[in-house]
Design an enzyme around this catalytic site. Structure first.
Site, PDB file in Angstrom:
ATOM      1  N   SER A 126       0.827  -1.199   0.000  1.00  5.84           N
ATOM      2  CA  SER A 126       0.000   0.000   0.000  1.00  5.84           C
ATOM      3  C   SER A 126       0.863   1.250   0.000  1.00  5.84           C
ATOM      4  O   SER A 126       1.983   1.254   0.546  1.00  5.84           O
ATOM      5  CB  SER A 126      -0.852  -0.024   1.275  1.00  5.84           C
ATOM      6  N   TYR A 151      -2.090  -1.378  11.053  1.00 10.90           N
ATOM      7  CA  TYR A 151      -2.350  -1.911   9.706  1.00 10.90           C
ATOM      8  C   TYR A 151      -1.232  -1.501   8.757  1.00 10.90           C
ATOM      9  O   TYR A 151      -0.640  -2.339   8.068  1.00 10.90           O
ATOM     10  CB  TYR A 151      -3.700  -1.411   9.167  1.00 10.90           C
ATOM     11  N   LYS A 155       1.993  -3.697   6.574  1.00 10.30           N
ATOM     12  CA  LYS A 155       2.415  -3.654   5.156  1.00 10.30           C
ATOM     13  C   LYS A 155       3.919  -3.420   5.059  1.00 10.30           C
ATOM     14  O   LYS A 155       4.613  -4.081   4.285  1.00 10.30           O
ATOM     15  CB  LYS A 155       1.644  -2.560   4.403  1.00 10.30           C
TER      16      LYS A 155
HETATM   17  P1  NAD Z   1     -10.978  -7.379   1.422  1.00 14.68           P
HETATM   18  O1  NAD Z   1     -11.179  -7.398   2.889  1.00 14.68           O
HETATM   19  O2  NAD Z   1     -12.147  -7.151   0.543  1.00 14.68           O
HETATM   20  O3  NAD Z   1     -10.287  -8.748   0.954  1.00 14.68           O
HETATM   21  C1  NAD Z   1      -9.387  -9.452   1.770  1.00 14.68           C
HETATM   22  C2  NAD Z   1      -9.859 -10.900   1.829  1.00 14.68           C
HETATM   23  O4  NAD Z   1      -8.946 -11.639   2.640  1.00 14.68           O
HETATM   24  C3  NAD Z   1     -11.238 -11.050   2.446  1.00 14.68           C
HETATM   25  O5  NAD Z   1     -12.050 -11.824   1.584  1.00 14.68           O
HETATM   26  C4  NAD Z   1     -10.987 -11.779   3.765  1.00 14.68           C
HETATM   27  O6  NAD Z   1     -12.064 -12.639   4.096  1.00 14.68           O
HETATM   28  C5  NAD Z   1      -9.704 -12.517   3.471  1.00 14.68           C
HETATM   29  N1  NAD Z   1      -8.853 -12.832   4.624  1.00 14.68           N
HETATM   30  C6  NAD Z   1      -8.388 -12.009   5.588  1.00 14.68           C
HETATM   31  N2  NAD Z   1      -7.631 -12.688   6.465  1.00 14.68           N
HETATM   32  C7  NAD Z   1      -7.584 -13.970   6.026  1.00 14.68           C
HETATM   33  C8  NAD Z   1      -6.954 -15.155   6.492  1.00 14.68           C
HETATM   34  N3  NAD Z   1      -6.218 -15.166   7.603  1.00 14.68           N
HETATM   35  N4  NAD Z   1      -7.133 -16.297   5.807  1.00 14.68           N
HETATM   36  C9  NAD Z   1      -7.879 -16.315   4.681  1.00 14.68           C
HETATM   37  N5  NAD Z   1      -8.503 -15.237   4.195  1.00 14.68           N
HETATM   38  C10 NAD Z   1      -8.360 -14.075   4.856  1.00 14.68           C
HETATM   39  O7  NAD Z   1      -9.824  -6.310   1.117  1.00 14.68           O
HETATM   40  P2  NAD Z   1      -9.313  -5.723  -0.270  1.00 14.68           P
HETATM   41  O8  NAD Z   1      -9.672  -4.281  -0.311  1.00 14.68           O
HETATM   42  O9  NAD Z   1      -9.695  -6.596  -1.393  1.00 14.68           O
HETATM   43  O10 NAD Z   1      -7.745  -5.783  -0.028  1.00 14.68           O
HETATM   44  C11 NAD Z   1      -6.947  -6.839  -0.535  1.00 14.68           C
HETATM   45  C12 NAD Z   1      -5.515  -6.591  -0.137  1.00 14.68           C
HETATM   46  O11 NAD Z   1      -5.086  -5.318  -0.631  1.00 14.68           O
HETATM   47  C13 NAD Z   1      -5.286  -6.547   1.369  1.00 14.68           C
HETATM   48  O12 NAD Z   1      -4.027  -7.127   1.640  1.00 14.68           O
HETATM   49  C14 NAD Z   1      -5.255  -5.062   1.658  1.00 14.68           C
HETATM   50  O13 NAD Z   1      -4.525  -4.776   2.825  1.00 14.68           O
HETATM   51  C15 NAD Z   1      -4.561  -4.530   0.423  1.00 14.68           C
HETATM   52  N6  NAD Z   1      -4.829  -3.112   0.154  1.00 14.68           N
HETATM   53  C16 NAD Z   1      -6.120  -2.668   0.056  1.00 14.68           C
HETATM   54  C17 NAD Z   1      -6.367  -1.305  -0.173  1.00 14.68           C
HETATM   55  C18 NAD Z   1      -7.776  -0.788  -0.251  1.00 14.68           C
HETATM   56  O14 NAD Z   1      -7.955   0.422  -0.123  1.00 14.68           O
HETATM   57  N7  NAD Z   1      -8.789  -1.618  -0.477  1.00 14.68           N
HETATM   58  C19 NAD Z   1      -5.304  -0.419  -0.348  1.00 14.68           C
HETATM   59  C20 NAD Z   1      -3.993  -0.922  -0.269  1.00 14.68           C
HETATM   60  C21 NAD Z   1      -3.763  -2.276  -0.018  1.00 14.68           C
HETATM   61  N1  UFG Z   2     -12.846  11.048   3.412  1.00 19.24           N
HETATM   62  C1  UFG Z   2     -13.836  11.962   3.668  1.00 19.24           C
HETATM   63  N2  UFG Z   2     -15.014  11.495   4.158  1.00 19.24           N
HETATM   64  C2  UFG Z   2     -15.255  10.178   4.396  1.00 19.24           C
HETATM   65  C3  UFG Z   2     -14.221   9.246   4.128  1.00 19.24           C
HETATM   66  C4  UFG Z   2     -13.023   9.711   3.636  1.00 19.24           C
HETATM   67  O1  UFG Z   2     -13.661  13.158   3.466  1.00 19.24           O
HETATM   68  O2  UFG Z   2     -16.344   9.831   4.865  1.00 19.24           O
HETATM   69  C5  UFG Z   2     -11.562  11.524   2.864  1.00 19.24           C
HETATM   70  C6  UFG Z   2     -10.369  11.183   3.722  1.00 19.24           C
HETATM   71  O3  UFG Z   2     -10.174  12.165   4.712  1.00 19.24           O
HETATM   72  C7  UFG Z   2      -9.259  11.116   2.681  1.00 19.24           C
HETATM   73  C8  UFG Z   2      -9.965  10.629   1.408  1.00 19.24           C
HETATM   74  O4  UFG Z   2     -11.348  10.884   1.627  1.00 19.24           O
HETATM   75  O5  UFG Z   2      -8.774  12.405   2.447  1.00 19.24           O
HETATM   76  C9  UFG Z   2      -9.774   9.144   1.156  1.00 19.24           C
HETATM   77  O6  UFG Z   2     -10.104   8.433   2.343  1.00 19.24           O
HETATM   78  P1  UFG Z   2     -10.256   6.845   2.391  1.00 19.24           P
HETATM   79  O7  UFG Z   2     -10.648   6.481   3.774  1.00 19.24           O
HETATM   80  O8  UFG Z   2     -11.143   6.403   1.279  1.00 19.24           O
HETATM   81  O9  UFG Z   2      -8.796   6.340   2.025  1.00 19.24           O
HETATM   82  P2  UFG Z   2      -7.409   6.607   2.758  1.00 19.24           P
HETATM   83  O10 UFG Z   2      -6.560   7.398   1.811  1.00 19.24           O
HETATM   84  O11 UFG Z   2      -7.597   7.154   4.098  1.00 19.24           O
HETATM   85  O12 UFG Z   2      -6.836   5.117   2.931  1.00 19.24           O
HETATM   86  C10 UFG Z   2      -7.054   4.065   1.974  1.00 19.24           C
HETATM   87  C11 UFG Z   2      -7.195   2.727   2.676  1.00 19.24           C
HETATM   88  C12 UFG Z   2      -5.910   2.355   3.351  1.00 19.24           C
HETATM   89  C13 UFG Z   2      -4.796   2.373   2.368  1.00 19.24           C
HETATM   90  C14 UFG Z   2      -4.733   3.706   1.662  1.00 19.24           C
HETATM   91  C15 UFG Z   2      -3.710   3.704   0.581  1.00 19.24           C
HETATM   92  O13 UFG Z   2      -8.238   2.796   3.640  1.00 19.24           O
HETATM   93  O14 UFG Z   2      -6.014   1.039   3.842  1.00 19.24           O
HETATM   94  O15 UFG Z   2      -5.997   4.014   1.084  1.00 19.24           O
HETATM   95  O16 UFG Z   2      -3.907   2.625  -0.278  1.00 19.24           O
HETATM   96  F1  UFG Z   2      -3.619   2.154   3.001  1.00 19.24           F
END
Ligand code: NAD
Ligand code: UFG
Length: 342
Positions: A126, A151, A155
Site C-alpha cells: 500500500s 495496519y 504492510k
Molecule cells: P478485502 O477485505 O475485501 O479482501 C481481503 C480478503 O482476505 C477477504 O475476503 C478476507 O475474508 C480474506 N482474509 C483475511 N484474512 C484472512 C486469512 N487469515 N485467511 C484467509 N482469508 C483471509 O480487502 P481488499 O480491499 O480486497 O484488499 C486486498 C488486499 O489489498 C489486502 O491485503 C489489503 O490490505 C490490500 N490493500 C487494500 C487497499 C484498499 O484500499 N482496499 C489499499 C492498499 C492495499
Molecule cells: N474522506 C472523507 N469522508 C469520508 C471518508 C473519507 O472526506 O467519509 C476523505 C479522507 O479524509 C481522505 C480521502 O477521503 O482524504 C480518502 O479516504 P479513504 O478512507 O477512502 O482512504 P485513505 O486514503 O484514508 O486510505 C485508503 C485505505 C488504506 C490504504 C490507503 C492507501 O483505507 O487502507 O488508502 O492505499 F492504506
C-alpha cells in the site's frame, strides 16, 4: 493452463483480479476464510467469466491449514497474496489481531511456497508505507516513513519480510504492488466492494449517502494546503488495479523480473481532491451528493499521488479507465446492492 493460487480471492480486489486472470487464460484457485467477504462472490465471478473458480475456506494465518492446502495443490505456479485485515481504525484498537493475521498469513504462505517449490509471489502492499512524503509524486525510491497505524505497519513489515527472504532464497521471485486508493467496481456490476457496517472509505460512504442509506457525507477537512483545501489522493480503478496483477504474474512466470524482490507503485499518477471527486461523481451519474465540511480525520495525510513511471516502463502497465467511468461503475454497483437487499 497455468494455475494461480489467489488468497483473499473472494475479497474486493481479489475477486476483480480473479476475473482478469481467468480472462487472460489462467486457472485460479481461491483460498479465503470469508472473514470479510462471502461465498456469493463466486457467483458474480462466474456470471462474468463463465468459469467458477475453485474455492477452499482456509485460514491462512493457521500454519497447519495452509500447509495442508499447499500439499494438495503442488501444480500451483504462482501465488497472489491478498488475504489480510485492512481496516485502519480497527487495527489501532486490535493491534495484535492485525499483526497476527497479516504477518502470519504472509509467513505461512512464503514458508509453504519454499517447502513445495513454488517460486513466484505477488503481494498487496500500500502507498500507506510512504506516509506524508516530503516530495510529490512519490516514486519507489521515496523513503518509507514510520506507519501511522498497526495496519500500515503490517504492510511495511511484510515488505521487509519479503526483502529479507529474497536475499537468501535466490530461487524465489517476490513482487510487491503498492496500491494507491482502489475504487470502483466491475462494469458488469456483478462484483464490487462489500463494506461491512458503516464504511470508513470515501467512495462507499459517498454512494451509500446518495442511495439514502447515510444521511450526509462528511468531507474531512477543507483547510489542507491543497488548491481547494480538501485532501488529495490517487484513486485507481479496481479493474486497472486487477490488470496490474496479471501483468506482474506474467513478468514472474516469464522470468522478466530484474531482481528477486521488486516493488511498484500502482496508481494513476494523478492527484484528486475530495471535493473534485464529489464533483466528478455528480457529473458522471447526474446525482447530487449531500455533503458538509467537517474537521480533519485523525491520522489522515494531506496529499499523496504516485509517480507510476516504473510500472509504466518496467511492467508495461498503465491505468486507463477514466475517473468518471470508475465513479459511474461504483454507483451502478451501489444500485445493484440496493436491489439485492430488497
Ligand atoms: P478485502 O477485505 O475485501 O479482501 C481481503 C480478503 O482476505 C477477504 O475476503 C478476507 O475474508 C480474506 N482474509 C483475511 N484474512 C484472512 C486469512 N487469515 N485467511 C484467509 N482469508 C483471509 O480487502 P481488499 O480491499 O480486497 O484488499 C486486498 C488486499 O489489498 C489486502 O491485503 C489489503 O490490505 C490490500 N490493500 C487494500 C487497499 C484498499 O484500499 N482496499 C489499499 C492498499 C492495499
Ligand atoms: N474522506 C472523507 N469522508 C469520508 C471518508 C473519507 O472526506 O467519509 C476523505 C479522507 O479524509 C481522505 C480521502 O477521503 O482524504 C480518502 O479516504 P479513504 O478512507 O477512502 O482512504 P485513505 O486514503 O484514508 O486510505 C485508503 C485505505 C488504506 C490504504 C490507503 C492507501 O483505507 O487502507 O488508502 O492505499 F492504506
Amino acid at each position: 493452463m497455468k494455475k494461480i493460487f489467489v488468497t483473499g480471492g473472494t475479497g474486493y480486489i481479489g475477486s476483480h483480479t480473479v476475473v482478469e486472470l481467468q480472462q487472460s487464460g489462467f486457472e485460479v484457485i481461491i483460498a479465503d476464510n470469508l472473514c470479510n467477504s462471502n461465498i456469493g462472490v463466486l457467483d458474480g465471478i462466474e456470471q462474468i467469466t463463465g468459469i467458477r473458480p475453485a474455492f477452499e475456506q482456509i485460514d491462512l494465518a493457521d500454519e497447519k491449514q495452509t500447509r495442508d492446502f499447499f500439499s494438495r495443490h503442488r501444480d500451483v505456479e504462482a501465488v497472489i497474496h491478498f488475504a489480510a485485515l485492512k481496516a485502519v481504525g480497527e487495527s489501532v484498537q486490535k493491534p495484535l489481531e492485525y499483526y497476527r493475521n497479516n504477518l502470519n498469513s504472509l509467513m505461512n504462505v512464503i514458508g509453504c511456497m519454499r517447502e513445495y517449490g513454488i517460486r513466484n509471489l505477488v503481494f498487496s502492499s500500500s502507498c500507506t508505507v510512504y506516509g506524508q512524503a516530503d516530495v510529490l509524486p512519490v516514486t519507489e525510491t521515496t523513503p518509507r516513513k514510520q506507519a501511522e497505524s498497526p495496519y500500515g505497519n503490517t504492510k511495511a513489515m511484510c515488505e521487509d519480510i519479503m526483502r529479507d527472504v529474497a536475499k537468501v532464497e535466490k530461487g524465489m521471485n517476490l513482487l510487491a504492488l503498492r496500491y494507491f486508493n482502489p475504487i470502483g467496481a466491475h462494469p458488469s456490476a456483478c462484483i464490487g466492494e462489500l463494506p461491512n457496517g458503516v464504511p470508513n472509505n470515501l467512495i462507499p460512504y459517498l454512494t451509500q449517502t446518495v442511495a439514502g442509506i447515510r444521511e450526509q457525507l462528511s468531507v474531512f477537512g477543507d483547510d489542507y494546503n491543497t488548491p481547494d483545501g480538501s485532501a488529495i489522493r490517487d484513486y485507481i480503478d479496481v479493474v486497472d488495479l486487477a490488470r496490474a496483477h496479471v501483468v506482474a504474474i506474467r513478468r514472474l512466470l516469464e522470468g522478466k523480473n530484474k531482481a528477486n524482490y521488486e516493488y511498484f507503485n500502482i496508481g494513476t499518477g494523478r492527484g484528486v481532491s475530495v471535493l473534485e471527486l464529489i464533483q466528478a461523481f455528480e457529473r458522471a451519474t447526474g446525482e447530487k451528493v449531500n455533503y458538509r465540511i467537517t474537521g480533519r480525520r485523525a491520522g489522515d495525510i494531506e496529499k499523496v499521488w504516485a509517480d507510476t513511471t516504473l510500472a509504466n516502463t518496467e511492467l508495461g502497465w498503465k491505468a486507463v479507465v477514466p475517473l468518471e467511468e470508475t465513479l459511474a461503475n461504483a454507483w451502478r454497483w451501489q444500485q445493484h446492492l440496493g436491489k439485492m437487499k430488497k
